[in-house]
Write a protein that holds these residues in place. Structure first.
Motif, short mmCIF file in Angstrom:
data_model
loop_
_atom_site.label_atom_id
_atom_site.label_comp_id
_atom_site.label_asym_id
_atom_site.label_seq_id
_atom_site.Cartn_x
_atom_site.Cartn_y
_atom_site.Cartn_z
N LEU A 80 0.85 -1.19 0.00
CA LEU A 80 0.00 0.00 0.00
C LEU A 80 0.88 1.23 0.00
N ASP A 81 0.50 2.23 -0.76
CA ASP A 81 1.21 3.51 -0.76
C ASP A 81 0.49 4.46 0.18
N GLN A 84 -0.50 8.15 -0.57
CA GLN A 84 -1.64 8.45 -1.43
C GLN A 84 -2.96 8.24 -0.69
N PRO A 85 -3.98 9.04 -1.00
CA PRO A 85 -5.28 8.89 -0.32
C PRO A 85 -5.85 7.48 -0.43
N GLU A 86 -5.68 6.86 -1.60
CA GLU A 86 -6.24 5.52 -1.78
C GLU A 86 -5.58 4.52 -0.83
N GLY A 87 -4.27 4.65 -0.68
CA GLY A 87 -3.57 3.75 0.23
C GLY A 87 -3.99 3.94 1.67
N ARG A 88 -4.14 5.19 2.07
CA ARG A 88 -4.57 5.47 3.45
C ARG A 88 -5.99 4.97 3.69
N ASP A 89 -6.86 5.17 2.71
CA ASP A 89 -8.24 4.69 2.85
C ASP A 89 -8.28 3.17 3.00
N THR A 90 -7.46 2.49 2.21
CA THR A 90 -7.42 1.02 2.30
C THR A 90 -6.89 0.58 3.65
N ARG A 93 -9.58 0.80 6.20
CA ARG A 93 -10.51 -0.33 6.08
C ARG A 93 -9.93 -1.57 6.77
N THR A 380 -1.52 -9.08 -1.28
CA THR A 380 -2.35 -7.89 -1.42
C THR A 380 -3.75 -8.23 -1.91
N ASP A 388 -13.11 -6.95 1.44
CA ASP A 388 -14.30 -6.68 0.62
C ASP A 388 -15.44 -7.61 0.99
#
Length: 398
Positions: A80-81, A84-90, A93, A380, A388
């Motif tokens: 996960l990066d 980046q917002p996507e990485g933090r959001d993941t 979760r 990953t 999910d």
């Protein structure tokens, strides 16, 4: 365990008892302290998910692949990066479905990423954040960089003498790192079970400096205000490492009188200096520690390791040869008999790697050498699919 419970997925302990199965830990750490802390939890059955950056991941993979392999068995790797917002959001979760997060950044780094304890707690009130740093999250040294040797230097470690003369030597084992890791693992497990009971997580502040100080303190602080090593009752001449005629080394630790007397009487005929009973009491040996050490150094230097091993093997005294290599350790009959070392798969096309199992034998069984360290980002897709699926089931009408 229902889908809303952290740690519902992941590997379990393949034995007749659950261990820490059902406890999920997100490992954001790098290198030794965090890696060793989460290794202990993984060995005991926790689902440890190693969260790594896309650009190569934990740099321990490149610096020392064998040590990396030993510190990261039984874990899964997710890429996960977090910049980046996507990485933090993941990650958040994942936090919602986890019990603990272990990290080893300098204080303030997670806050700058928007992933401080308050944000993690907003995603999961029961989350335990274990922050491992050199000097803790507060205090004048908090922002200092440092490594094991620096933490030991400030901990009192070098204030604990081991000989009557000379400075304390540096040891090769990373004492502060591993001590801190053990406190981190224990505290994380305790805090997680506390969170399950109360519904509230907490932030753990683990300082490697303080962990080393806690190990050194019983020996360093007891001498506060007293004389140097010469007056320390724990520094003795008959508890040391001695060089043999062949250049190899041997340890003797005849702390109790009965062991000294047995050793002295066994070899008095061959070494006349040992015929003297002047040092048969602990207090007398301690007062004459330099003379006792010189006496023993001269005695041991007369023969090689083979001779001493044969001569001492039937004598009930605390002695041991010094294993100077990993090969000697691996060949030790006690290590073999106890099954202390096993193997995990090596890299593709490589030989299996020898590793030391979890160093406790559980009566109910524990297979701590279950799996090799994961490849970078290997799990990953698997982990994200689990999250999910858990989210979908949680959203379905009950």
């Amino acid at each position: 365990m229902d889908d809303a419970t952290p740690g519902a997925a992941g590997p379990t302990v393949p034995a007749g008892w659950p261990g820490l199965a059902g406890l999920r830990v997100l490992d954001l750490s790098r290198l030794l302290p965090g890696g060793f802390a989460t290794l202990l939890l993984a060995d005991l059955g926790a689902d440890v998910i190693k969260v790594e950056s896309p650009d190569g991941g934990d740099y321990g993979r490149l610096v020392d692949p064998d040590t990396f392999a030993a510190l990261n068995r039984n874990k899964r790797s997710v890429s996960l990066d977090l910049r980046q917002p996507e990485g933090r959001d993941t990650l958040l979760r994942l936090v919602a479905r986890s019990d603990a997060v272990v990290e080893s950044h300098r204080p303030g780094v997670l806050e700058k990423l928007g992933l401080g304890y308050a944000r993690l707690r907003a995603a999961n009130r029961r989350i335990v954040l274990c922050s491992i740093s050199g000097f803790g999250q507060s205090g004048p040294y908090a922002s200092r960089p440092g490594h094991d040797l620096n933490f030991l230097a400030l901990s009192g470690f070098f204030a604990v003498p081991h000989r009557a003369v000379g400075p304390v030597d540096r040891v090769g084992v990373r004492v502060a790192d591993t001590a801190g890791a053990m406190y981190a693992a224990l505290s994380t497990a305790v805090a997680v079970f506390g969170a399950r009971a109360t519904g509230e997580g907490q932030h753990l502040d683990v300082s490697l400096h303080e962990a080393a100080a806690a190990w050194a303190a019983p020996f360093a602080l007891s001498r506060h205000g007293r004389a140097g090593p010469g007056g320390n009752p724990l520094v003795t001449g008959d508890n040391d490492v001695f060089v043999l005629a062949c250049g190899r080394r041997l340890t003797l630790a005849t702390f109790e009188d009965k062991f000294w007397i047995a050793f002295r009487q066994r070899f008095a005929d061959r070494f006349p200096a040992l015929a003297d009973d002047a040092y048969d009491r602990r207090a007398d040996r301690t007062r004459a520690k330099e003379k006792v050490r010189a006496l023993l150094a001269d005695v041991f230097a007369r023969h090689d390791l083979a001779w001493w091993s044969a001569a001492l093997s039937g004598l009930d005294v605390p002695w041991a040869p010094v294993h100077e290599s990993a090969q000697e350790f691996l060949a030790d009959e006690h290590v073999v008999a106890r099954g202390l070392v096993g193997t995990v798969p090596g890299p593709p096309g490589g030989d299996p790697r020898p590793q030391v199992r979890f160093p406790v034998l559980f009566g109910s069984g524990l297979d701590s050498l279950r799996g090799a360290a994961p490849a970078h980002g290997e799990h990953t897709a698997e982990v994200l699919a689990e999250i999910d699926a858990a989210d979908r089931r949680h959203e379905e009408p009950q």
